[in-house]
Design a protein around this motif. Structure first.
Motif, PDB file in Angstrom:
ATOM      1  N   GLN A   1      17.515   4.933  -9.169  1.00 11.23           N
ATOM      2  CA  GLN A   1      17.568   6.133  -8.524  1.00 11.23           C
ATOM      3  C   GLN A   1      16.648   6.052  -7.365  1.00 11.23           C
ATOM      4  OE1 GLN A   1      14.852   9.136 -10.590  1.00 11.23           O
ATOM      5  NE2 GLN A   1      15.072   7.903 -12.328  1.00 11.23           N
ATOM      6  N   ARG A   2      17.150   6.959  -6.306  1.00 14.28           N
ATOM      7  CA  ARG A   2      16.247   6.885  -5.168  1.00 14.28           C
ATOM      8  C   ARG A   2      14.988   7.400  -5.148  1.00 14.28           C
ATOM      9  NH1 ARG A   2      14.959  10.581  -1.361  1.00 14.28           N
ATOM     10  NH2 ARG A   2      14.506   9.671   0.672  1.00 14.28           N
ATOM     11  N   VAL A   3      13.835   6.694  -5.008  1.00 13.71           N
ATOM     12  CA  VAL A   3      12.505   7.099  -4.966  1.00 13.71           C
ATOM     13  C   VAL A   3      11.859   7.465  -3.798  1.00 13.71           C
ATOM     14  CG1 VAL A   3      10.297   6.322  -5.812  1.00 13.71           C
ATOM     15  CG2 VAL A   3      12.162   5.884  -7.365  1.00 13.71           C
TER      16      VAL A   3
ATOM     17  N   ALA B   1      15.185 -10.170  -6.229  1.00 14.40           N
ATOM     18  CA  ALA B   1      14.589 -10.849  -4.994  1.00 14.40           C
ATOM     19  C   ALA B   1      12.581 -10.075  -4.885  1.00 14.40           C
ATOM     20  CB  ALA B   1      14.910 -10.383  -3.948  1.00 14.40           C
ATOM     21  N   TRP B   2      12.939  -8.904  -5.299  1.00 11.66           N
ATOM     22  CA  TRP B   2      11.477  -8.398  -5.374  1.00 11.66           C
ATOM     23  C   TRP B   2      10.589  -9.239  -6.226  1.00 11.66           C
ATOM     24  CZ3 TRP B   2       8.355  -5.715  -2.464  1.00 11.66           C
ATOM     25  CH2 TRP B   2       8.849  -4.784  -1.405  1.00 11.66           C
ATOM     26  N   LEU B   3      11.161  -9.515  -7.506  1.00  8.46           N
ATOM     27  CA  LEU B   3      10.240 -10.290  -8.633  1.00  8.46           C
ATOM     28  C   LEU B   3       9.804 -11.550  -8.201  1.00  8.46           C
ATOM     29  CD1 LEU B   3      12.322  -9.343 -11.728  1.00  8.46           C
ATOM     30  CD2 LEU B   3      10.463  -7.969 -10.697  1.00  8.46           C
ATOM     31  N   MET B   4      10.756 -12.414  -7.410  1.00 10.96           N
ATOM     32  CA  MET B   4      10.619 -13.539  -6.965  1.00 10.96           C
ATOM     33  C   MET B   4       9.399 -13.428  -5.839  1.00 10.96           C
ATOM     34  SD  MET B   4      10.895 -16.846  -6.544  1.00 10.96           S
ATOM     35  CE  MET B   4      12.394 -17.179  -7.700  1.00 10.96           C
ATOM     36  N   PHE B   5       9.459 -12.453  -4.903  1.00  7.16           N
ATOM     37  CA  PHE B   5       8.130 -12.193  -4.002  1.00  7.16           C
ATOM     38  C   PHE B   5       7.015 -11.933  -4.920  1.00  7.16           C
ATOM     39  CE2 PHE B   5       5.655  -8.856  -1.942  1.00  7.16           C
ATOM     40  CZ  PHE B   5       5.598  -9.727  -0.694  1.00  7.16           C
ATOM     41  N   PHE B   6       6.939 -11.386  -5.798  1.00 10.10           N
ATOM     42  CA  PHE B   6       5.779 -11.222  -6.853  1.00 10.10           C
ATOM     43  C   PHE B   6       5.119 -12.275  -7.134  1.00 10.10           C
ATOM     44  CE2 PHE B   6       7.285  -6.630  -7.893  1.00 10.10           C
ATOM     45  CZ  PHE B   6       6.579  -6.130  -6.687  1.00 10.10           C
ATOM     46  N   CYS B   7       6.161 -13.506  -7.273  1.00  7.64           N
ATOM     47  CA  CYS B   7       5.687 -14.558  -8.179  1.00  7.64           C
ATOM     48  C   CYS B   7       5.796 -15.781  -7.470  1.00  7.64           C
ATOM     49  CB  CYS B   7       6.261 -14.651  -9.581  1.00  7.64           C
ATOM     50  SG  CYS B   7       7.767 -14.650  -9.909  1.00  7.64           S
TER      51      CYS B   7
ATOM     52  N   ASN C   1       0.918  -1.115   0.043  1.00  7.83           N
ATOM     53  CA  ASN C   1       0.057  -0.014   0.045  1.00  7.83           C
ATOM     54  C   ASN C   1       0.736   1.133  -0.199  1.00  7.83           C
ATOM     55  OD1 ASN C   1      -1.658   2.187   0.659  1.00  7.83           O
ATOM     56  ND2 ASN C   1      -3.133   0.657   1.459  1.00  7.83           N
ATOM     57  N   PRO C   2       0.581   1.941  -1.012  1.00  4.78           N
ATOM     58  CA  PRO C   2       1.572   3.245  -1.058  1.00  4.78           C
ATOM     59  C   PRO C   2       1.295   4.304   0.093  1.00  4.78           C
ATOM     60  CG  PRO C   2       0.276   3.188  -2.962  1.00  4.78           C
ATOM     61  CD  PRO C   2      -0.025   1.733  -2.375  1.00  4.78           C
ATOM     62  N   GLU C   3       0.363   4.016   0.448  1.00  4.86           N
ATOM     63  CA  GLU C   3      -0.202   5.124   1.735  1.00  4.86           C
ATOM     64  C   GLU C   3       0.387   4.902   2.862  1.00  4.86           C
ATOM     65  OE1 GLU C   3      -3.869   7.640  -0.468  1.00  4.86           O
ATOM     66  OE2 GLU C   3      -4.265   5.352   0.311  1.00  4.86           O
ATOM     67  N   SER C   4       0.006   3.660   3.255  1.00  2.00           N
ATOM     68  CA  SER C   4       0.202   3.238   4.547  1.00  2.00           C
ATOM     69  C   SER C   4       1.854   2.589   4.868  1.00  2.00           C
ATOM     70  CB  SER C   4      -0.600   1.914   4.962  1.00  2.00           C
ATOM     71  OG  SER C   4      -0.672   0.870   4.058  1.00  2.00           O
ATOM     72  N   VAL C   5       2.321   1.978   3.624  1.00  5.25           N
ATOM     73  CA  VAL C   5       3.742   1.461   3.770  1.00  5.25           C
ATOM     74  C   VAL C   5       4.428   1.711   2.422  1.00  5.25           C
ATOM     75  CG1 VAL C   5       3.386  -0.554   5.307  1.00  5.25           C
ATOM     76  CG2 VAL C   5       2.597  -0.796   2.938  1.00  5.25           C
ATOM     77  N   PRO C   6       4.496   3.032   2.355  1.00  6.97           N
ATOM     78  CA  PRO C   6       5.050   3.744   1.148  1.00  6.97           C
ATOM     79  C   PRO C   6       6.460   3.131   0.747  1.00  6.97           C
ATOM     80  CG  PRO C   6       5.147   5.315   2.737  1.00  6.97           C
ATOM     81  CD  PRO C   6       4.316   4.298   3.091  1.00  6.97           C
ATOM     82  N   GLN C   7       7.377   2.829   2.042  1.00 12.49           N
ATOM     83  CA  GLN C   7       8.782   2.383   1.874  1.00 12.49           C
ATOM     84  C   GLN C   7       9.016   1.207   1.023  1.00 12.49           C
ATOM     85  OE1 GLN C   7       7.012   2.722   4.770  1.00 12.49           O
ATOM     86  NE2 GLN C   7       7.154   0.777   6.020  1.00 12.49           N
ATOM     87  N   ARG C   8       7.956   0.191   1.054  1.00 17.47           N
ATOM     88  CA  ARG C   8       8.057  -1.090   0.279  1.00 17.47           C
ATOM     89  C   ARG C   8       8.055  -0.759  -1.220  1.00 17.47           C
ATOM     90  NH1 ARG C   8       4.183  -4.633   3.984  1.00 17.47           N
ATOM     91  NH2 ARG C   8       5.428  -4.781   5.772  1.00 17.47           N
ATOM     92  N   LEU C   9       6.913  -0.067  -1.743  1.00 12.03           N
ATOM     93  CA  LEU C   9       6.922   0.340  -3.110  1.00 12.03           C
ATOM     94  C   LEU C   9       8.217   1.241  -3.766  1.00 12.03           C
ATOM     95  CD1 LEU C   9       5.093  -0.442  -5.526  1.00 12.03           C
ATOM     96  CD2 LEU C   9       3.796   1.564  -5.192  1.00 12.03           C
ATOM     97  N   GLU C  10       8.499   2.261  -2.698  1.00 14.05           N
ATOM     98  CA  GLU C  10       9.564   2.730  -2.960  1.00 14.05           C
ATOM     99  C   GLU C  10      10.929   2.140  -3.162  1.00 14.05           C
ATOM    100  OE1 GLU C  10       8.303   7.000  -0.417  1.00 14.05           O
ATOM    101  OE2 GLU C  10       9.566   5.463   0.497  1.00 14.05           O
ATOM    102  N   ASP C  11      11.212   1.054  -2.195  1.00 16.29           N
ATOM    103  CA  ASP C  11      12.203   0.236  -2.213  1.00 16.29           C
ATOM    104  C   ASP C  11      12.274  -0.333  -3.652  1.00 16.29           C
ATOM    105  OD1 ASP C  11      14.863  -1.046  -1.110  1.00 16.29           O
ATOM    106  OD2 ASP C  11      13.411  -2.649  -1.552  1.00 16.29           O
TER     107      ASP C  11
END
Length: 357
Positions: free
Chosen positions: A87-89, A236-242, A69-79
C-alpha cells in the motif's frame, strides 16, 4: 547474470584509492591510532568498502540510518515500506525509541526505527545481526508494547482536543524484522524469505485485530538469489540491504538505476575518512557486544539443555528406584510366604512322624 570485469569506480568516480585513504589516516594521529587499534581483518574490511573492493554493509546502524534517514530522505524508506506492505506509505513522524525492552534486548540489535505513517499506523523496522532466540515470543511482546504506545498517544490526543476516545482510532502496528543471520526456526523454509503474519479468527469471523508482523531472513534471500537476476523492485531493495560483491551492486544499479543515487551518497560519505572511521568503529564495538551476547545465549541454551537432560535422567532413576523398591517388597513378601509354607511343611512332617510311631 552477474556483471563482471567492471569496477565500482567506473560507475562512481568519487571512490578513492587505498593509497589516498591510507595517506589520510597516516597524516592524522587520532585516525592513525584508531585504525591501528583494529584487527587486521577489520582494517581490510574498512579499506575494502571505502575503495569499492567490496560493498558497504548497509545493515550497519550508522550507514542504514544515514542512507535511509526517515527525516532527511523519507521517500527512500517510504518506497521500501510501500512495496513491503502492499500500500502507498507516507511517513508522518519518526517516533522516539522509548519502549521498554525486556532484559537487554538491544544487545543483538543493529538498527531500530519506529515511524508513524500517514494513515495512523505505526511501523517498527529493526535489523538484527543474529536472530534472537524465541523470535516469535519476543516479537509478540514488542508488538504489544507498540500497540500500547499507540493507545496511550491516541488517548492523549483525544484528551487534548476534548474529544471522546474511541478504539476505532487505533490503527495497525507493524513489526518488521530484517535478519542478517536468521534464527533456526527459519531454516525449515529454505526457499521463503518473506514471512507475513497477522491474527485471524478460525471461524471466519471478521475482527480488526491490529498486530501484524513481517520477518525477512536476508541470509536465505541471498541463497535464493544465487546467480539469478533480480525479478522485482522489492527484491531489489533486499539486494541493496545485503549486496557485498561489486558485481551484485553493478547488477542492481543496471536493472534498477534508481538505486544509483543511494550508492553515490554512500561513496561520498566514504570520502570523509574521519566520519566514516568513527561510524565503523562504533559498529565494531556493537558487533563485539553482539558476539559476546550471542555466545552467552548459546552457552545458556547448552546449559539449559544439559540441565533438562539431567533432570530427565534423575526422574528416570527415581522411577526405576521406585520400581526396584516395589520389586524388593514383592520379593520380600514372597520370601515371607515361602518361609511360612516351609514352616507349615515342617509342622506336618513332625505330625507324620508321630503318627508313624
Amino acid at each position: 547474470m552477474l556483471i563482471k570485469n567492471t569496477s565500482l569506480k567506473d560507475y562512481f568516480p568519487m571512490i578513492r584509492t587505498r593509497e589516498e585513504i591510507l595517506t589520510d589516516i597516516e597524516g592524522n594521529s587520532g585516525l592513525h591510532s584508531l585504525f591501528h587499534s583494529w584487527k587486521e581483518e577489520q582494517q581490510e574490511e574498512f579499506l575494502n568498502f571505502c575503495t569499492g573492493a567490496k560493498g558497504v554493509k548497509i545493515l550497519y546502524d550508522s550507514f542504514f540510518k544515514e542512507i535511509l534517514n526517515p527525516e532527511s530522505v523519507p521517500q527512500r524508506l517510504e518506497d521500501w515500506l510501500s512495496l513491503l506492505l502492499g500500500q502507498r506509505v507516507r511517513i508522518l513522524n519518526v517516533l522516539p525509541n522509548d519502549s521498554v525492552r525486556i532484559a537487554d534486548e538491544n544487545s543483538l540489535l543493529i538498527t531500530d526505527i519506529v515511524v508513524e505513517l500517514e494513515n495512523g499506523c505505526i511501523a517498527n523496522v529493526e535489523v538484527q545481526k543474529v536472530g534472537y532466540h524465541f523470535p516469535g515470543q519476543r516479537s509478540a511482546c514488542y508488538s504489544a508494547d507498540l500497540l500500547l504506545r499507540q493507545y496511550k498517544r491516541v488517548k492523549d490526543e483525544d484528551s487534548k482536543r476534548e474529544r471522546k476516545f474511541s478504539y476505532k482510532d487505533i490503527k495497525d502496528v507493524y513489526t518488521i524484522v530484517l535478519y542478517e543471520k536468521s534464527p533456526k526456526e527459519f531454516k525449515d523454509f529454505p526457499d521463503i524469505y518473506i514471512h507475513r503474519s497477522q491474527q485471524q479468527v478460525d471461524s471466519g469471523l471478521e475482527l480488526e485485530l491490529l498486530q501484524k508482523y513481517i520477518f525477512i531472513p536476508l541470509d536465505i534471500f541471498k541463497k535464493t538469489q544465487h546467480n539469478k537476476s533480480i525479478s522485482n523492485k522489492l527484491d531489489a531493495w533486499l539486494m541493496f540491504f545485503c549486496a557485498e560483491k561489486p558485481e551484485e551492486i553493478l547488477q542492481l544499479i543496471t536493472q534498477f538505476p534508481e538505486f544509483r543515487p543511494l550508492y553515490e551518497d554512500i561513496y561520498e560519505l566514504c570520502r570523509n575518512t574521519e566520519k566514516v572511521m568513527s561510524m565503523f568503529s562504533k559498529e565494531l564495538l556493537e558487533l563485539d557486544r553482539n558476539t559476546v551476547q550471542y555466545m552467552i545465549d548459546e552457552m545458556q541454551d547448552t546449559i539449559d539443555e544439559q540441565k533438562g537432560k539431567l533432570a530427565e535422567q534423575r526422574t528416570a532413576l527415581e522411577e526405576k528406584e521406585v520400581v526396584l523398591k516395589e520389586q524388593v517388597s514383592i520379593i520380600q513378601e514372597k520370601d515371607a510366604a515361602l518361609q511360612k509354607k516351609e514352616a507349615e511343611i515342617e509342622t506336618l512332617r513332625k505330625k507324620l512322624a508321630e503318627l508313624v510311631k
